[in-house]
Design an enzyme around this catalytic site. Structure first.
Site, PDB file in Angstrom:
ATOM      1  N   ILE A  68      -2.518  -6.700  -0.547  1.00 49.86           N
ATOM      2  CA  ILE A  68      -3.312  -6.783   0.495  1.00 49.86           C
ATOM      3  C   ILE A  68      -4.523  -7.106   0.578  1.00 49.86           C
ATOM      4  CG2 ILE A  68      -1.769  -5.229   2.106  1.00 49.86           C
ATOM      5  CD1 ILE A  68      -1.701  -7.797   3.607  1.00 49.86           C
ATOM      6  N   SER A  69      -5.536  -7.957   0.465  1.00 50.31           N
ATOM      7  CA  SER A  69      -6.806  -8.229   0.376  1.00 50.31           C
ATOM      8  C   SER A  69      -6.798  -7.242   1.891  1.00 50.31           C
ATOM      9  CB  SER A  69      -7.571  -9.704   0.336  1.00 50.31           C
ATOM     10  OG  SER A  69      -6.924 -10.154  -0.627  1.00 50.31           O
ATOM     11  N   GLN A  70      -8.404  -7.142   1.643  1.00 51.73           N
ATOM     12  CA  GLN A  70      -8.871  -6.217   2.560  1.00 51.73           C
ATOM     13  C   GLN A  70      -9.095  -7.418   3.576  1.00 51.73           C
ATOM     14  OE1 GLN A  70     -13.426  -5.612   1.789  1.00 51.73           O
ATOM     15  NE2 GLN A  70     -13.051  -3.208   2.907  1.00 51.73           N
TER      16      GLN A  70
END
Ligand code: SAH
Length: 219
Positions: A68-70
């Site tokens: 999951i992206s930052q």
């Protein structure tokens, strides 16, 4: 399952506010985007065992070797697309767990997301359904081809890195449309903004980032 939208303890509003303060310090200036980050339940997009870390500014594993992206990167990409023009129809490549899709769904009329891993695409669909997010269409396939039948798009967000921007994605932008994508190889990626003008395409480097690679085989 997944009914706890508001969160407790480390997923509480206090934890989210700390994240928002950090993103503000890091340069996210759009109050609208900060509000989206504050009110989107990121802990519901990760495995329960990781929920307590959902409001840290980190990428987290979502299975299948993906992340999951930052939050900072989600906020930065959303902000740049928001500030550069309309966001009516948005194409997302690399839907993953659906967190970025859920954020986009709140400011776009319609979001189209393409995910190459079938299990992730299916989970993304059911998760958005559970959260009653109805303006995201999910497709399992190779995002490098875009979604031609739904083009043109006001904005394209690519959540995985490649040495070059796939041509089909630029071609599916409307005039005035923008695309944001990490360009480069592992360890050397530049988040880059593309804009379609009457005469062609403009390109602007934004900042160094670290994303998983855009892959070419679909399973
Ligand atoms: N926006 C996502 C980030 C997921 S990471 C989130 O918020 O969770 C990037 C995703 O891109 C992964 O799920 C990966 O499977 C997907 N991906 C990689 N190559 C792709 C391709 N060619 N087409 C579509 N999706 C791709």
């Amino acid at each position: 399952m997944m009914t706890d939208r508001s969160g407790i303890g480390l997923t509480s509003q206090r934890a989210r506010n700390r994240l928002v303060d950090l993103l503000r310090e890091m340069g996210i200036s759009s109050e609208e985007v900060l509000e989206l980050i504050s009110s989107t339940p990121r802990h519901l997009f990760v495995d329960e065992a990781l929920a307590s870390r959902a409001y840290e500014n980190n990428a987290l594993p979502i299975g299948f070797g993906q992340t999951i992206s930052q939050p900072y990167v989600v906020a930065a990409m959303t902000q740049v697309l928001r500030e550069t023009g309309p966001l009516d129809r948005v194409l997302e490549i690399g839907g993953g767990c659906g967190y970025q899709s859920a954020v986009l769904a709140r400011i776009a009329s319609q979001v189209y997301t393409v995910e190459r891993i079938a299990a992730l695409a299916n989970r993304l669909r059911s998760r958005l359904h559970e959260l009653r997010i109805a303006n995201v269409r999910v497709r399992h396939g190779d995002g490098r081809l875009g979604w031609a039948s739904q083009a043109p798009f006001d904005a394209v967000l690519v959540a995985a890195a490649a040495p070059t921007m796939p041509k089909a994605l630029l071609e599916q932008l409307s005039i005035g449309g923008r695309a944001v994508m990490p360009i480069g190889r592992q360890g050397d990626q530049m988040l880059t903004l593309f804009r379609r003008t009457e005469d062609g395409f403009e390109e602007q480097p934004l900042q160094r980032v670290s994303f998983v690679p855009l892959l070419d085989n679909v399973d």
